[in-house]
Write an enzyme that holds these catalytic residues in place. Structure first.
Site, PDB file in Angstrom:
ATOM      1  N   ARG A  37      41.001  43.531  47.289  1.00 27.98           N
ATOM      2  CA  ARG A  37      39.799  42.723  47.071  1.00 27.98           C
ATOM      3  C   ARG A  37      39.368  41.989  48.345  1.00 27.98           C
ATOM      4  O   ARG A  37      38.171  41.730  48.537  1.00 27.98           O
ATOM      5  CB  ARG A  37      40.044  41.727  45.936  1.00 27.98           C
ATOM      6  CG  ARG A  37      40.011  42.396  44.565  1.00 27.98           C
ATOM      7  CD  ARG A  37      40.354  41.446  43.453  1.00 27.98           C
ATOM      8  NE  ARG A  37      40.085  42.062  42.149  1.00 27.98           N
ATOM      9  CZ  ARG A  37      40.519  41.587  40.995  1.00 27.98           C
ATOM     10  NH1 ARG A  37      41.248  40.487  40.973  1.00 27.98           N
ATOM     11  NH2 ARG A  37      40.227  42.188  39.874  1.00 27.98           N
ATOM     12  N   GLY A 360      41.034  46.309  38.171  1.00 34.33           N
ATOM     13  CA  GLY A 360      42.197  45.782  37.471  1.00 34.33           C
ATOM     14  C   GLY A 360      43.466  46.552  37.751  1.00 34.33           C
ATOM     15  O   GLY A 360      43.750  46.953  38.887  1.00 34.33           O
ATOM     16  N   GLY A 384      37.178  43.734  34.348  1.00 34.06           N
ATOM     17  CA  GLY A 384      36.451  43.117  33.242  1.00 34.06           C
ATOM     18  C   GLY A 384      34.957  43.209  33.415  1.00 34.06           C
ATOM     19  O   GLY A 384      34.213  43.481  32.465  1.00 34.06           O
TER      20      GLY A 384
END
Length: 403
Positions: A37, A360, A384
Site C-alpha cells: 500500500r 485485502g 472492502g
C-alpha cells in the site's frame, strides 16, 4: 472528478498538498510485513514533490480507540516511504497538534511529511457530523489542496475521507483513478466469460457482492471458510468447519437464483481437513488429510481446497476473459493449507484474460506466496472498497471527490 494531472497543470509549487493515502500496512512489532500500500501511493507523492508541492501524507493504521497507541504508529510507514522515494520524510507525532503544525510549517518546496495515525483522534471516525467536521476543520488548516489517494478507505465516511475534501480544492490521485478505471471494467460492458472467485472466512461478508454479481457474472467459484456454509446448505456435513448457519437461507436463495439465471456456481469437491487449527506463529507441520467435500467427518475442520478442487477451479478460470478474485481459499498463512490459494493465483497468472485481485488478504497472499505482481492485470489496495463498489454502493470518499 479532477485528476492529479489537471491539478498539476494549475500549479502546486509552494502549496501545501494534503494526500489522504492508505498506509494501513501489516506490522510485526515495528516491522512492515507487506509494503504494497505504501508503494501504491508512491507515484502520487513523487509526482507532487517533483512539481514543488509541500506534501503532507496522512492515513489511518489499524483500529486504535480514538487515542494515541504506539502499536499503531505510522512511524514505520513514514520511514519506509522515505526509503522508497529516496528522500527524507519528516514525521509528526500527532495529527493536528503542535508537532503536526510545526512539521508542516517546516516543509519546503518538494519535501514530504507524514502525520501520525488519523484514528488517534476520535473525530476521524465519529458518527457525529459535527465532531467529524470539527476535526476536518483542523486538518484543513494544515493544507491548501486535498488529493484523495487512499482507495482502501473510500468506503468510509470519515473526516479525512469525506469531510475534508469539501473544505479544500480537491483532486483524485493516480491510485484512485486507476482503481476506479479497473472496477468499471468489472461492472460496465464486461468482457466475457466473466468469472468471480470469492473466498475468505465469512459468507456474510460477501452476501452483497454475490447478490450483485448474480446479475453480471457467468461463473462464481466459492472457497475459503465461507464454502462450508454453502456445502451445509446443500445438505452436506461439514464437521467442525467454520459455519454461519444463520446465512443458510440466503445461500439457498442465491443458489436457486444462480440456477435460474444460468450462472454457474462452483463449490469445492474435496477439502484438506485437520482436527486442530494450525499454529500460524511457528508454522509447525500440522496433521491433515484430504476428504471429499460431501463427506467431511465429524471432529475435523476444512482448512483448504483439495487437489481435485484446485484442478477444477483452474479449468473454470482457463478460458475466462475477465476474472475478479477476493478472498483466500484456505489458511494460506500456513504452508500446509496454502495450495488452494496458490492454485487460484497461478490460474490467474496462466490465464490470458484480465485478472483483478481484490485487495485485502488476496493481495497479501499473492505477495506472501511469491508471485510476481506484474503477472496480474491489477492488484487492488482496497478489499472492502472493491467489494462495496461491486455491490453498486455509493462510496463516500469517491463521492466527495466529484466536482
Amino acid at each position: 472528478m479532477k485528476t492529479i494531472d489537471e491539478l498539476l497543470a494549475e500549479g502546486v509549487t509552494g502549496k501545501r498538498v494534503f494526500v489522504r493515502a492508505d498506509l494501513n500496512v501489516p506490522l510485526s512489532g515495528t516491522t512492515i510485513t507487506d509494503d504494497g500500500r505504501i508503494r501504491a501511493v508512491q507515484p502520487t507523492v513523487e509526482k507532487l514533490a517533483a512539481a514543488g508541492a509541500r506534501v503532507i501524507v496522512a492515513s489511518h493504521l489499524g483500529r486504535p480507540k480514538g487515542a494515541p497507541d504506539p502499536a499503531f504508529s505510522l512511524a514505520p510507514a513514514a520511514a519506509r516511504l522515505g526509503e522508497l522515494i529516496g528522500a527524507d520524510v519528516a514525521f509528526a507525532t500527532d495529527t493536528v497538534g503542535e508537532s503536526a503544525r510545526a512539521t508542516v510549517a517546516a516543509l519546503t518546496d518538494g519535501k514530504v511529511a507524514v502525520i501520525e495515525n488519523l484514528r488517534f483522534n476520535p473525530g476521524e471516525t465519529s458518527k457525529d457530523d459535527a465532531e467529524r467536521g470539527a476535526f476536518a476543520d483542523q486538518l484543513a488548516e494544515l493544507a491548501d489542496v486535498y488529493v484523495g489517494d487512499g482507495f482502501g478507505a473510500v468506503h468510509r465516511k470519515h473526516a479525512s475521507v469525506f469531510d475534508l475534501p469539501a473544505r479544500l480544492p480537491h483532486a483524485a490521485g493516480d491510485l484512485i483513478a486507476t482503481e476506479v478505471g479497473v472496477l468499471k471494467k468489472l461492472t460496465e460492458d464486461v468482457a466475457r466469460p466473466y468469472a468471480v472467485v470469492l473466498g475468505g472466512s465469512k459468507v456474510s461478508d460477501k452476501l452483497g457482492v454475490i447478490d450483485h454479481l448474480l446479475e453480471r457474472a457467468d461463473r462464481i467459484l466459492i472457497g475459503g471458510g465461507m464454502a462450508y456454509t454453502f456445502l451445509k446448505a446443500q445438505g452436506h456435513e461439514v464437521g467442525s468447519s467454520l459455519l454461519q448457519e444463520d446465512q443458510i437461507p440466503a445461500v439457498l436463495e442465491y443458489l436457486k437464483r444462480a440456477e435460474e439465471k444460468g450462472v454457474e456456481f462452483v463449490l469445492p469437491v474435496d477439502v484438506v481437513v485437520s482436527e486442530q487449527f494450525p499454529d500460524l506463529k511457528t508454522k509447525a507441520p500440522s496433521r491433515h488429510t484430504t476428504v471429499p467435500a460431501d463427506a467431511i467427518p465429524a471432529g475435523v475442520m476444512g482448512l483448504d481446497n483439495g487437489p481435485e478442487t484446485n484442478k477444477l477451479y483452474a479449468s473454470k478460470l482457463a478460458d475466462a476473459v475477465t476474472v475478479f478474485w477476493n478472498g483466500p481459499m484456505g489458511v494460506f498463512e500456513h504452508p500446509d493449507y496454502a495450495e488452494g490459494t496458490r492454485a487460484v493465483a497461478q490460474a490467474l497468472v496462466d490465464s490470458e484474460g484480465f485478472s483483478v485481485v481484490g485487495g485485502g488478504d488476496s493481495a497479501a497472499a499473492v505477495r506472501i506466496l511469491g508471485f510476481d505482481e506484474n503477472a496480474f492485470g491489477h492488484i487492488s489496495t482496497g478489499g472492502g472498497a472493491s467489494l462495496e463498489y461491486l455491490e453498486g454502493k455509493t462510496l463516500p470518499g469517491l463521492a466527495a471527490l466529484e466536482d
